[in-house]
Design an enzyme around this catalytic site. Structure first.
Site, PDB file in Angstrom:
ATOM      1  N   TYR A 109       0.848  -1.193   0.000  1.00 48.13           N
ATOM      2  CA  TYR A 109       0.000   0.000   0.000  1.00 48.13           C
ATOM      3  C   TYR A 109       0.883   1.242   0.000  1.00 48.13           C
ATOM      4  O   TYR A 109       1.869   1.317   0.730  1.00 48.13           O
ATOM      5  CB  TYR A 109      -0.904   0.017   1.242  1.00 48.13           C
ATOM      6  CG  TYR A 109      -1.741   1.264   1.348  1.00 48.13           C
ATOM      7  CD1 TYR A 109      -3.036   1.302   0.834  1.00 48.13           C
ATOM      8  CD2 TYR A 109      -1.238   2.416   1.949  1.00 48.13           C
ATOM      9  CE1 TYR A 109      -3.807   2.449   0.915  1.00 48.13           C
ATOM     10  CE2 TYR A 109      -2.006   3.570   2.028  1.00 48.13           C
ATOM     11  CZ  TYR A 109      -3.293   3.577   1.515  1.00 48.13           C
ATOM     12  OH  TYR A 109      -4.054   4.721   1.592  1.00 48.13           O
ATOM     13  N   GLU A 197      -3.459   7.494  -4.230  1.00 51.99           N
ATOM     14  CA  GLU A 197      -3.455   6.227  -3.502  1.00 51.99           C
ATOM     15  C   GLU A 197      -3.176   5.085  -4.474  1.00 51.99           C
ATOM     16  O   GLU A 197      -3.804   4.993  -5.530  1.00 51.99           O
ATOM     17  CB  GLU A 197      -4.794   6.002  -2.805  1.00 51.99           C
ATOM     18  CG  GLU A 197      -4.758   4.834  -1.834  1.00 51.99           C
ATOM     19  CD  GLU A 197      -6.110   4.587  -1.182  1.00 51.99           C
ATOM     20  OE1 GLU A 197      -7.119   4.481  -1.898  1.00 51.99           O
ATOM     21  OE2 GLU A 197      -6.146   4.494   0.056  1.00 51.99           O
TER      22      GLU A 197
END
Ligand code: ADP
Ligand code: MG
Length: 386
Positions: A109, A197
């Protein structure tokens, strides 16, 4: 303003951030053609909506044959997707991204965001990717690494490498991570973004880092100087009332309550919502009609407010500083006549020509409830729905 995954990946590619090959299709036939022309033996069909969580909602499917590419595209195009990120809206799928299937060894992530508390941009990185980062933060916060970027000094490669090593990456991967982070940081600044993101950022079977998903949000207030980005707006992915407000340069945000507010000035709008809550009510929206509120803008604002079926009363709170209250009063009356408002309207006017304005409202035969001040207006708005 948010972008689609494929648009975000195009931007990534411009900055040299590795993404899988892919192209967007609007019909199943187009999807098959794209898959055929791609040097791949398996594909992933991905619904393009302004939200993550598509995987669980049936919006990400692995296709092993061209028939499957066609079938999944057919299934997804025209479907509506609601995930934990769509804020109660069901977003229509008008495009699917056909992309090569990656051999995933590990999902990481990576995000970069405006960190208001620390007054800087911050990276949030985790070796635990592909899942909701909020969950990771809750269950194993030690797996999340944060890197604050100093506004004056900028981003140093060594700081990125440190994060990579903390995540347990190999030296080769750490080098790739640092390159990606530096490119993202540059992209963020040059495009006045609000959020990036990458979930997941994967390590593939060749031990390379690739951005498998991409989510980019831009700062609305800076879009005027990024015409190319502004042109990517997809209003089908936005709340229809908010999109309409945006078109007329009104600041409208839908909320969950039943007392609608129409106010000039963002600060006054916030104060109005506060006072409604203080009186035990729940605001149905935030709406700033702007300093130069005209009769036309008031009429459009009424229409937008009334498109929300939850609205049971409307509180109009206008301070006549630049505008005159008598003009606003006339505007309110003509707007009500035009739109046909059926819920109680409570009007609080203050400022230039306030007495003339009140007189106009009182003498009209419309059922407008006049209020003396904000306190009185909020009491009346709450009482009106009971
Ligand atoms: P969302 O975040 O909306 O659920 P993602 O793009 O993150 O959508 O996809 C969900 C999951 O599907 C990923 O975590 C990954 O496991 C898998 N996936 C997505 N794209 C690919 C791809 N090109 N190749 C292989 N697997 C993929
Ligand atoms: Mg994702």
């Amino acid at each position: 303003m948010n972008f689609h995954e494929y648009q975000s990946k195009d931007l990534f590619a411009e900055y040299g951030i590795p993404v899988p090959h892919g192209k967007v299709a609007e019909t199943p036939e187009e999807a098959v053609k794209i898959a055929q022309e791609m040097d791949a033996d398996m594909w992933v069909v991905k619904a393009q909506v302004h939200a993550g969580g598509r995987g669980k909602a049936g919006g990400v499917k692995l296709a092993k044959t061209l028939q499957e590419v066609e079938q999944y595209s057919k299934d997804m195009l025209g479907m509506k997707i609601e995930t934990y990120q769509t804020g109660g809206l069901a977003l229509p799928v008008n495009q699917v991204l056909i992309t090569e299937a990656a051999d995933i060894e590990k999902e990481l992530y990576l995000s970069l965001l405006v960190d208001r508390a620390n007054k800087c941009l911050s990276f949030v990185v985790s070796a635990e990717g592909g899942v909701e980062i909020e969950e990771v933060a809750k269950t194993s916060p030690e797996k999340i690494h944060t890197l604050h970027v100093n506004n004056e000094e900028g981003l140093f490669p060594y700081a990125c490498r440190k994060v990579g090593f903390a995540m347990g990456l190999t030296a080769k991967q750490v080098g790739q991570l640092a390159k990606i982070m530096i490119a993202l940081h540059k992209m963020f600044h040059e495009n006045d973004l609000a959020l990036v993101e990458v979930n997941p950022l994967i390590i593939d079977d060749q031990q390379n880092l690739i951005a498998l998903d991409a989510k980019v949000g831009a700062d609305e207030n800076a879009l005027f100087r990024h015409k190319k980005l502004a042109a990517l707006r997809d209003v089908t992915q936005e709340d229809p009332a908010e999109a309409k407000a945006h078109e007329h340069e009104l600041n409208y945000i839908k909320l969950d309550g039943d007392i609608a507010c129409m106010v000039n000035g963002a600060g006054l709008a916030m104060a109005t919502m506060d006072v409604i809550k203080l009186k035990g009510g729940e605001p149905a929206n935030f709406l700033d009609v702007g300093g130069g509120a005209t009769a036309e803008r008031v009429a459009i604002a009424f229409k937008i407010i009334l498109s929300d079926p939850n609205v049971k009363s409307i509180l109009v709170n206008i301070f006549g500083g630049i505008v005159r209250c008598d003009l606003i009063a006339n505007g309110i009356i003509s707007a009500i006549e035009e739109v046909g408002v059926e819920v109680p309207i409570i009007v609080r006017l203050e400022g230039t020509n306030v007495n003339e304005g009140k007189k106009i409202l009182n003498e009209s035969n419309l059922s407008v409830i006049s209020a003396d001040d904000l306190d009185d207006a909020a009491n009346k708005a709450v009482a009106a729905i009971q």
